[in-house]
Design a protein around this motif. Structure first.
Motif, short mmCIF file in Angstrom:
data_model
loop_
_atom_site.label_atom_id
_atom_site.label_comp_id
_atom_site.label_asym_id
_atom_site.label_seq_id
_atom_site.Cartn_x
_atom_site.Cartn_y
_atom_site.Cartn_z
N ARG A 103 11.63 8.56 -5.64
CA ARG A 103 10.24 9.41 -5.98
C ARG A 103 10.58 10.85 -5.73
O ARG A 103 10.06 11.87 -6.52
CB ARG A 103 9.18 9.00 -5.34
CG ARG A 103 7.85 9.66 -5.80
CD ARG A 103 7.60 9.34 -7.01
NE ARG A 103 6.36 9.98 -7.67
CZ ARG A 103 5.97 10.19 -8.93
NH1 ARG A 103 6.77 9.86 -9.92
NH2 ARG A 103 4.81 10.57 -9.12
N GLU A 136 0.80 -1.31 0.03
CA GLU A 136 -0.04 -0.06 0.10
C GLU A 136 0.86 1.16 0.07
O GLU A 136 0.47 2.11 -0.78
CB GLU A 136 -1.01 0.01 1.18
CG GLU A 136 -1.99 -1.06 1.29
CD GLU A 136 -2.84 -1.25 2.35
OE1 GLU A 136 -2.39 -0.42 3.32
OE2 GLU A 136 -3.74 -1.97 2.38
N THR A 137 1.79 1.11 0.83
CA THR A 137 2.78 2.43 0.73
C THR A 137 3.65 2.80 -0.63
O THR A 137 3.80 3.58 -0.84
CB THR A 137 3.82 2.26 2.12
OG1 THR A 137 3.27 1.88 3.14
CG2 THR A 137 4.95 3.51 1.91
N ALA A 168 2.51 1.76 -3.26
CA ALA A 168 1.37 2.29 -4.03
C ALA A 168 1.05 3.84 -3.93
O ALA A 168 1.05 4.60 -5.11
CB ALA A 168 0.21 1.83 -4.14
N SER A 169 1.13 4.27 -2.74
CA SER A 169 0.99 5.57 -2.27
C SER A 169 2.03 6.38 -2.81
O SER A 169 2.05 7.62 -3.50
CB SER A 169 0.71 5.74 -0.90
OG SER A 169 -0.36 5.10 -0.57
N ALA A 183 4.09 6.01 -5.25
CA ALA A 183 4.08 6.01 -6.79
C ALA A 183 3.04 6.91 -7.35
O ALA A 183 3.12 7.60 -8.28
CB ALA A 183 3.86 4.58 -7.76
N ALA A 184 2.03 6.99 -6.56
CA ALA A 184 0.84 7.97 -7.00
C ALA A 184 1.15 9.55 -6.38
O ALA A 184 0.34 10.26 -7.02
CB ALA A 184 -0.47 7.24 -6.21
N ALA A 185 2.04 9.55 -5.53
CA ALA A 185 2.34 10.89 -5.03
C ALA A 185 2.72 11.75 -6.15
O ALA A 185 3.81 11.45 -6.90
CB ALA A 185 3.38 10.80 -4.09
N ASP A 186 2.06 13.05 -6.62
CA ASP A 186 2.65 13.89 -7.72
C ASP A 186 3.23 15.29 -7.23
O ASP A 186 3.46 16.07 -8.12
CB ASP A 186 1.13 14.24 -8.28
CG ASP A 186 0.08 14.75 -7.68
OD1 ASP A 186 0.37 15.12 -6.31
OD2 ASP A 186 -0.97 15.20 -8.27
#
Length: 353
Positions: free
Chosen positions: A77, A13-14, A16-17, A19-22
């Motif tokens: 990231r 979950e972490t 994925a979060s 990777a989703a942070a923009d």
């Protein structure tokens, strides 16, 4: 579900979060939520004491491995997001070189400063020096040393700003007298006569203050230039000739000068100097109120009592003094009808000069 399974699910979950942070701010929120003091992964490390002994080593190893993976993912990231944000910032701040340039407007000196310098240059040309003094003066030098004692009726013609302390009492300097904002630069003349021996040929420009209500011909703060001559054999004819020279240099050779009897406490005899109106050329108009003349300055022969304050022998020396408002000179030179126009900051007006 075992503790190890929970930790591995948290890892997925972490990641994925992450990777989703923009944005870097969103990424920081993920880091705090997982690895902060109250983070979900940190909670597993703090609760190791509650894990069965036979599972502690395995669970601890798993948590540390997940922690390393999360930190590694966060670092990479963040590098990517920082680079993209920098590129966006550079793009937003880029200069379009195809646009025409903006011309920087050059400033100029204010008309009041220019007229003050012009007056000084005129008197420099005939041998005068420029003296200066403080804007806070004592009652003695502002009034008494100029033959205007406390009971003199002329004191009522100049409403004065006195300097007071917190108790409301008037302050004193060296026990001499009351302290005030000078109402005239004549105090500089008194200082010069005390400290210099004749001959004296000087002017004293500077700001002065009076409790006047601002109107077309009065200001509570204005600039003044006062002049003083002390030498042997000085006559009223020297005064008249000096003022005529000044008027022609400042306003033009065609301007005429006249002197009218007047009263000043520090000169005797005293006079008001007028110049021919520059608008109607002496024919009479609204500006000069139909007289053909406009008042420009006050002047006179130095009163012997003033010499006495400075220990100058009036039987040996004589002299004359004059005083003019710089704003008034500026308005007369350029036919400006209101003194306040020089101070309101309207660049449309000031750029004309």
């Amino acid at each position: 579900m075992s503790i190890q399974d929970e930790v591995m699910q948290l890892r997925d979950e972490t990641l994925a979060s992450i990777a989703a942070a923009d944005t870097t701010d969103a990424l920081e929120q993920v880091r705090v939520a997982v690895l902060g003091k109250s983070g979900t992964l940190t909670a597993y490390l703090r609760s190791m004491g509650q894990v069965p002994k036979e599972e502690r080593a395995t669970v601890g190893k798993t948590v540390n491995i997940v922690r390393g993976e999360v930190e590694h993912a966060l670092e990479h990231r963040k590098e990517d997001l920082s680079a993209s944000e920098l590129e966006a910032q550079i793009a937003a701040g880029a200069v379009d070189i195809t646009l025409p340039g903006r011309m920087q407007q050059m400033g100029t000196r204010h008309l009041i400063s220019r007229i003050t310098d012009e007056i000084a240059e005129i008197f420099h040309g005939i041998g005068y020096t420029v003296e200066s003094g403080t804007e806070i003066e004592t009652d003695y030098y502002n009034f008494e040393a100029l033959n205007t004692p406390e009971d003199h009726p002329a004191r009522g013609l100049q409403d004065t700003f006195y300097v007071v302390d917190k108790s409301g009492a008037v302050k004193a300097v060296k026990g001499e007298s009351d302290v005030l904002l000078r109402t005239q630069t004549s105090g500089v003349q008194a200082h010069v006569m005390e400290n210099q021996k004749p001959p004296i040929y000087m002017i004293a420009p500077g700001k002065v203050y009076r409790r006047d209500v601002a109107d077309p011909s009065h200001l509570p703060q204005f600039n003044q230039v006062e002049g003083l001559v002390v030498d042997k054999g000085i006559t009223f004819g020297d005064l008249k000739g000096t003022l005529e020279y000044f008027v022609k240099q400042m306003f033009g050779e065609e301007r005429k000068t006249r002197l009218r009897p007047h009263f000043f406490p520090f000169t005797e005899p005293s006079a008001e100097a007028d110049i021919s109106c520059g608008i109607c050329h002496g024919e009479g108009c609204r500006f000069c109120k139909g007289t053909g003349w406009v008042e420009v300055l006050g002047c006179g022969m130095v009163d012997p009592n003033v010499f006495a304050y400075a220990d100058i022998d009036p039987e040996v020396y004589s002299g004359f003094a004059f005083g003019m408002g710089v704003e008034r000179i500026a308005c007369l030179k350029y036919n400006v009808p209101d003194l306040r126009m020089l101070l309101n900051g309207d660049m449309r007006f000031l750029r004309q000069f």
